[in-house]
Design an enzyme around this catalytic site. Structure first.
Site, PDB file in Angstrom:
ATOM      1  N   ILE A  81      62.998  24.386  13.297  1.00 35.78           N
ATOM      2  CA  ILE A  81      63.864  23.962  12.188  1.00 35.78           C
ATOM      3  C   ILE A  81      64.138  22.454  12.220  1.00 35.78           C
ATOM      4  CG2 ILE A  81      66.150  24.273  13.254  1.00 35.78           C
ATOM      5  CD1 ILE A  81      66.919  25.936  10.799  1.00 35.78           C
ATOM      6  N   ASN A 122      61.334  24.099  27.980  1.00 36.03           N
ATOM      7  CA  ASN A 122      62.521  23.615  28.671  1.00 36.03           C
ATOM      8  C   ASN A 122      63.105  24.804  29.411  1.00 36.03           C
ATOM      9  OD1 ASN A 122      62.286  20.993  27.672  1.00 36.03           O
ATOM     10  ND2 ASN A 122      63.368  21.528  25.792  1.00 36.03           N
ATOM     11  N   GLU A 146      68.295  24.697  24.983  1.00 40.89           N
ATOM     12  CA  GLU A 146      69.498  24.960  24.175  1.00 40.89           C
ATOM     13  C   GLU A 146      69.546  26.390  23.675  1.00 40.89           C
ATOM     14  OE1 GLU A 146      69.400  21.910  21.175  1.00 40.89           O
ATOM     15  OE2 GLU A 146      70.248  20.415  22.552  1.00 40.89           O
ATOM     16  N   HIS A 179      61.031  30.166  24.865  1.00 37.26           N
ATOM     17  CA  HIS A 179      60.218  29.654  23.753  1.00 37.26           C
ATOM     18  C   HIS A 179      59.366  28.505  24.257  1.00 37.26           C
ATOM     19  CE1 HIS A 179      64.126  27.636  23.712  1.00 37.26           C
ATOM     20  NE2 HIS A 179      63.473  26.557  23.312  1.00 37.26           N
ATOM     21  N   PHE A 180      58.144  28.494  23.783  1.00 40.77           N
ATOM     22  CA  PHE A 180      57.158  27.494  24.179  1.00 40.77           C
ATOM     23  C   PHE A 180      56.931  26.595  22.971  1.00 40.77           C
ATOM     24  CE2 PHE A 180      56.794  31.230  26.723  1.00 40.77           C
ATOM     25  CZ  PHE A 180      56.584  30.763  28.012  1.00 40.77           C
ATOM     26  N   HIS A 181      57.141  25.298  23.194  1.00 40.73           N
ATOM     27  CA  HIS A 181      56.983  24.337  22.098  1.00 40.73           C
ATOM     28  C   HIS A 181      55.511  23.958  21.957  1.00 40.73           C
ATOM     29  CE1 HIS A 181      61.344  23.086  21.775  1.00 40.73           C
ATOM     30  NE2 HIS A 181      61.358  23.537  23.014  1.00 40.73           N
TER      31      HIS A 181
HETATM   32  P1  5GP Z   1      65.136  23.969  23.404  1.00 41.68           P
HETATM   33  O1  5GP Z   1      65.886  22.674  23.428  1.00 41.68           O
HETATM   34  O2  5GP Z   1      66.021  25.159  23.725  1.00 41.68           O
HETATM   35  O3  5GP Z   1      63.889  23.939  24.240  1.00 41.68           O
HETATM   36  O4  5GP Z   1      64.602  24.125  21.925  1.00 41.68           O
HETATM   37  C1  5GP Z   1      65.238  24.880  20.957  1.00 41.68           C
HETATM   38  C2  5GP Z   1      64.515  24.582  19.662  1.00 41.68           C
HETATM   39  O5  5GP Z   1      64.840  25.590  18.735  1.00 41.68           O
HETATM   40  C3  5GP Z   1      64.911  23.246  19.047  1.00 41.68           C
HETATM   41  O6  5GP Z   1      63.747  22.447  18.869  1.00 41.68           O
HETATM   42  C4  5GP Z   1      65.578  23.630  17.724  1.00 41.68           C
HETATM   43  O7  5GP Z   1      65.279  22.727  16.688  1.00 41.68           O
HETATM   44  C5  5GP Z   1      65.007  25.010  17.467  1.00 41.68           C
HETATM   45  N1  5GP Z   1      65.907  25.916  16.760  1.00 41.68           N
HETATM   46  C6  5GP Z   1      67.212  26.181  17.052  1.00 41.68           C
HETATM   47  N2  5GP Z   1      67.715  27.098  16.208  1.00 41.68           N
HETATM   48  C7  5GP Z   1      66.700  27.430  15.375  1.00 41.68           C
HETATM   49  C8  5GP Z   1      66.629  28.340  14.266  1.00 41.68           C
HETATM   50  O8  5GP Z   1      67.569  29.028  13.905  1.00 41.68           O
HETATM   51  N3  5GP Z   1      65.422  28.422  13.642  1.00 41.68           N
HETATM   52  C9  5GP Z   1      64.348  27.685  14.022  1.00 41.68           C
HETATM   53  N4  5GP Z   1      63.206  27.841  13.323  1.00 41.68           N
HETATM   54  N5  5GP Z   1      64.392  26.814  15.047  1.00 41.68           N
HETATM   55  C10 5GP Z   1      65.575  26.684  15.708  1.00 41.68           C
END
Ligand code: 5GP
Ligand code: ZN
Length: 134
Positions: A31, A86, A94, A99-101
């Site tokens: 998002i 992360n 967060e 989840h894998f980016h």
């Molecule tokens: P983290 O920092 O946990 O590795 O990445 C979490 C990712 O999830 C962030 O890049 C953030 O933009 C994405 N994200 C958080 N909430 C949502 C959501 O409700 N929908 C989508 N599509 N992405 C989300």
């Protein structure tokens, strides 16, 4: 998990822009994309991060992620990407559903690289010995 946002996305209870799906994984657009085509690959079944990610799904994860990355790269017209996770709060995690980016990279895209700091052979040798013993 009841209050997990990615569980809700996996169950399609809340909307997301899904771009690929396999038996155990889903890929959807982030998002808040770091670059155009930034996608998250999640296991449909809840786990927190790599620590409790089932190793039995590792091959499907890699195959699915490669297939997904190929589709993205063709679309955004680049060849390079970061594939990362992360793992835990201090690393920047967060959302506590694994989840894998997949983050496409472009020439001069200005996305920050991790800073590097020099070490010494002596320190590296000592650290390697400590880690190997665990
Ligand atoms: P983290 O920092 O946990 O590795 O990445 C979490 C990712 O999830 C962030 O890049 C953030 O933009 C994405 N994200 C958080 N909430 C949502 C959501 O409700 N929908 C989508 N599509 N992405 C989300
Ligand atoms: Zn979850």
């Amino acid at each position: 998990m009841n209050d997990c946002i990615f569980c809700k996305i996996a169950k399609k209870e809340i909307p997301s822009f899904i771009i690929n799906e396999s038996k155990n994984f889903l890929a959807f657009l982030d998002i808040n994309p770091r670059t155009k085509g930034h996608v998250l690959v999640i296991p449909k079944k809840h786990c927190t991060n790599l620590t409790d990610f089932p190793s039995s799904l590792a091959k499907e994860l890699i195959d699915f992620s490669k297939e997904t990355a190929n589709k993205i790269l063709k679309t955004v017209k680049t060849t390079d990407f970061n594939f990362s996770i992360n793992n835990g709060k201090f690393s920047g995690q967060e959302v506590f559903h694994a989840h894998f980016h997949i983050i496409p990279r472009f020439k001069d895209d200005k996305l920050a690289q991790w800073p590097k700091s020099p070490s010494s052979n002596e320190l590296l040798k000592k650290l390697a010995e400590e880690i190997k013993q665990k």
